[in-house]
Design a protein around this motif. Structure first.
Motif, PDB file in Angstrom:
ATOM      1  N   SER A  10     -11.529  -4.822  -6.687  1.00 29.42           N
ATOM      2  CA  SER A  10     -11.439  -5.059  -5.235  1.00 29.42           C
ATOM      3  C   SER A  10     -12.384  -4.130  -4.479  1.00 29.42           C
ATOM      4  CB  SER A  10     -10.003  -4.858  -4.723  1.00 29.42           C
ATOM      5  OG  SER A  10      -9.151  -5.817  -5.264  1.00 29.42           O
ATOM      6  N   ASP A  11     -13.510  -3.882  -5.017  1.00 34.00           N
ATOM      7  CA  ASP A  11     -14.510  -2.978  -4.449  1.00 34.00           C
ATOM      8  C   ASP A  11     -15.899  -3.445  -4.867  1.00 34.00           C
ATOM      9  OD1 ASP A  11     -13.532  -1.043  -2.795  1.00 34.00           O
ATOM     10  OD2 ASP A  11     -13.106   0.412  -4.364  1.00 34.00           O
ATOM     11  N   PRO A  12     -16.949  -2.967  -4.150  1.00 34.47           N
ATOM     12  CA  PRO A  12     -18.300  -3.370  -4.532  1.00 34.47           C
ATOM     13  C   PRO A  12     -18.744  -2.788  -5.880  1.00 34.47           C
ATOM     14  CG  PRO A  12     -18.277  -2.241  -2.392  1.00 34.47           C
ATOM     15  CD  PRO A  12     -16.919  -2.102  -2.971  1.00 34.47           C
ATOM     16  N   GLU A  23      -1.542   3.216   1.799  1.00 31.57           N
ATOM     17  CA  GLU A  23      -2.112   2.223   0.875  1.00 31.57           C
ATOM     18  C   GLU A  23      -1.017   1.688  -0.046  1.00 31.57           C
ATOM     19  OE1 GLU A  23      -6.506   2.823   0.063  1.00 31.57           O
ATOM     20  OE2 GLU A  23      -5.632   4.749  -0.424  1.00 31.57           O
ATOM     21  N   ILE A  24      -1.112   0.398  -0.342  1.00 28.69           N
ATOM     22  CA  ILE A  24       0.024  -0.273  -0.988  1.00 28.69           C
ATOM     23  C   ILE A  24      -0.386  -1.188  -2.140  1.00 28.69           C
ATOM     24  CG2 ILE A  24       1.769  -2.082  -0.549  1.00 28.69           C
ATOM     25  CD1 ILE A  24       2.039  -0.781   2.267  1.00 28.69           C
ATOM     26  N   VAL A  25       0.406  -1.124  -3.213  1.00 27.78           N
ATOM     27  CA  VAL A  25       0.300  -2.105  -4.296  1.00 27.78           C
ATOM     28  C   VAL A  25       1.667  -2.792  -4.408  1.00 27.78           C
ATOM     29  CG1 VAL A  25      -0.225  -2.495  -6.736  1.00 27.78           C
ATOM     30  CG2 VAL A  25      -1.280  -0.563  -5.545  1.00 27.78           C
ATOM     31  N   PRO A  66      -9.252   6.602 -12.601  1.00 22.17           N
ATOM     32  CA  PRO A  66      -8.137   6.013 -11.865  1.00 22.17           C
ATOM     33  C   PRO A  66      -8.422   4.631 -11.299  1.00 22.17           C
ATOM     34  CG  PRO A  66      -8.685   8.207 -11.046  1.00 22.17           C
ATOM     35  CD  PRO A  66      -9.768   7.820 -11.981  1.00 22.17           C
ATOM     36  N   SER A  67      -7.345   3.856 -11.206  1.00 16.50           N
ATOM     37  CA  SER A  67      -7.355   2.607 -10.469  1.00 16.50           C
ATOM     38  C   SER A  67      -5.917   2.377 -10.011  1.00 16.50           C
ATOM     39  CB  SER A  67      -7.833   1.458 -11.362  1.00 16.50           C
ATOM     40  OG  SER A  67      -7.997   0.309 -10.561  1.00 16.50           O
ATOM     41  N   ALA A  68      -5.746   1.920  -8.779  1.00 22.54           N
ATOM     42  CA  ALA A  68      -4.387   1.778  -8.243  1.00 22.54           C
ATOM     43  C   ALA A  68      -3.583   0.750  -9.030  1.00 22.54           C
ATOM     44  CB  ALA A  68      -4.456   1.402  -6.761  1.00 22.54           C
ATOM     45  N   VAL A  69      -4.241  -0.288  -9.542  1.00 24.98           N
ATOM     46  CA  VAL A  69      -3.503  -1.331 -10.253  1.00 24.98           C
ATOM     47  C   VAL A  69      -2.811  -0.764 -11.500  1.00 24.98           C
ATOM     48  CG1 VAL A  69      -5.727  -2.215 -11.160  1.00 24.98           C
ATOM     49  CG2 VAL A  69      -3.707  -3.519 -11.538  1.00 24.98           C
ATOM     50  N   PHE A  90      -0.690  -7.158  -6.753  1.00 28.97           N
ATOM     51  CA  PHE A  90      -1.511  -7.438  -5.570  1.00 28.97           C
ATOM     52  C   PHE A  90      -1.790  -6.136  -4.821  1.00 28.97           C
ATOM     53  CE2 PHE A  90       1.401 -10.961  -6.298  1.00 28.97           C
ATOM     54  CZ  PHE A  90       0.533 -12.049  -6.348  1.00 28.97           C
ATOM     55  N   TYR A  91      -2.941  -6.073  -4.183  1.00 25.79           N
ATOM     56  CA  TYR A  91      -3.201  -5.020  -3.211  1.00 25.79           C
ATOM     57  C   TYR A  91      -2.801  -5.582  -1.849  1.00 25.79           C
ATOM     58  CZ  TYR A  91      -5.911  -2.237  -6.584  1.00 25.79           C
ATOM     59  OH  TYR A  91      -6.290  -1.469  -7.645  1.00 25.79           O
ATOM     60  N   GLU A  92      -2.225  -4.737  -0.993  1.00 22.65           N
ATOM     61  CA  GLU A  92      -1.776  -5.256   0.304  1.00 22.65           C
ATOM     62  C   GLU A  92      -1.936  -4.202   1.383  1.00 22.65           C
ATOM     63  OE1 GLU A  92      -1.651  -7.453   2.547  1.00 22.65           O
ATOM     64  OE2 GLU A  92      -0.720  -8.821   1.123  1.00 22.65           O
TER      65      GLU A  92
END
Ligand code: SAM
Length: 290
Positions: free
Chosen positions: A102-104, A227-229, A125-128, A171-173
């Motif tokens: 979800s990033d360039p 920030e939310i997952v 790291p990655s939030a997912v 999901f990212y939200e």
């Protein structure tokens, strides 16, 4: 022959660096080495990267630090390609976490291929993945679906598309859409167990697991910040299949004969024709058909 980079002797190539999603110390030693040694640095947000380097005592020296993001990609790519063609090492970091999640970063990959230099990932790291490890929901199979659309109609359609996937959905939200998203998810997927992870690795980190309806009520009463997952457990797959099958057959029967509807739905869902035919007969009889 290995061509040495100008600065710290890094092999020329394109380096994709994962950076922290909150806690600045969540950076790998290898990422720090690359930040110290790369000839050229590029970042989605140059200020964040500069700050991260300062925290870890890495000087920029006389090296270029260039912005590369969705809005200037077309202009910047030839310039970045030029550095690779000169045999330099180029390190790219997105604003936080892993580039391309979800990033360039995706459009940079062909540059390395065209110039014929290695593409190197320095993972981190990655939030997912961080959210998955905390949610308590099954991690053996998961589907990461990034950000859902902003409007309810498009969001519901996207949720329907994943409703039968037998996996934990991630999901990212954004905080302002959280409650609407949880409600739409309950409508489309049923009241499944879910987790909201907020501000991971940061001071006000929180993970809350409950059925979707309870999470929606909670965040309606106490609006979420940061920030939310959102993670949603897989439904009862047998039930999903049953509902799905019935809906599909009902829809097909609106324009097709029992025979054609059975052919169509069994092919579409990859299930045996005979039970679909029987279901179509039953539904037609229930609806007073001939
Ligand atoms: N590339 C990043 C990664 O690897 O996770 C994601 C970038 S995306 C633009 C930003 C979204 O990721 C946020 O809106 C949020 O949904 C999620 N996210 C990033 N950091 C987070 C954190 N510390 N806690 C919870 N969610 C986070």
């Amino acid at each position: 022959m290995t061509i040495e980079g100008k600065n710290g002797g890094l092999t020329p190539g394109l380096y994709l660096l994962a950076t922290p999603i909150g806690n600045a110390r969540d950076i790998t030693l290898r990422a720090l080495d690359i930040l110290r040694d790369a000839d050229v640095l590029a970042a989605e947000d140059t200020r964040s990267l500069r700050r991260l380097m300062e925290i870890h005592g890495i000087a920029l020296r006389d090296r270029p630090l260039l912005a590369y993001h969705d809005h200037n990609g077309a202009k910047m790519r030839p310039r970045l390609q030029g550095f690779l063609e000169q045999g330099m090492s180029l390190a790219y970091a997105s604003e936080a976490g892993t580039p391309m999640i979800s990033d360039p970063g995706f459009d940079l990959l062909p540059l390395a291929q065209e110039v014929g230099v290695p593409l190197i990932s320095a993972p981190g790291p990655s939030a997912v993945v961080t959210a998955l490890t905390l949610s308590g929901l099954p991690t053996d199979r998961f589907l990461f679906a990034g950000f859902l659309p902003n409007t309810s109609g498009a969001r519901k359609k996207a949720l329907q598309e994943v409703s039968t996937v037998p996996a934990t959905l991630v999901f990212y939200e954004s905080p302002k859409r959280l409650v609407a998203m949880l409600r739409d998810a309950q409508d489309m997927l049923g009241d499944r167990p879910a987790t909201v992870c907020r501000e991971l690795t940061k001071k006000f980190e929180e993970s809350r697991t409950a059925p979707l309806s309870e999470l929606a009520a909670h965040y309606d009463a106490t609006p979420a910040k940061g920030e939310i997952v959102v993670l949603i457990g897989k439904g009862d797959s047998a039930k999903i299949r049953e509902i799905d099958l019935e809906t599909e057959v009902e829809q097909a029967l609106q324009t097709m004969s029992v025979r054609d509807a059975a052919d169509y739905v069994s092919a579409r869902l990859g299930v045996k024709r005979r039970p679909v035919y029987q279901l179509a007969m039953r539904l037609t009889a229930q609806n007073g058909g001939d």
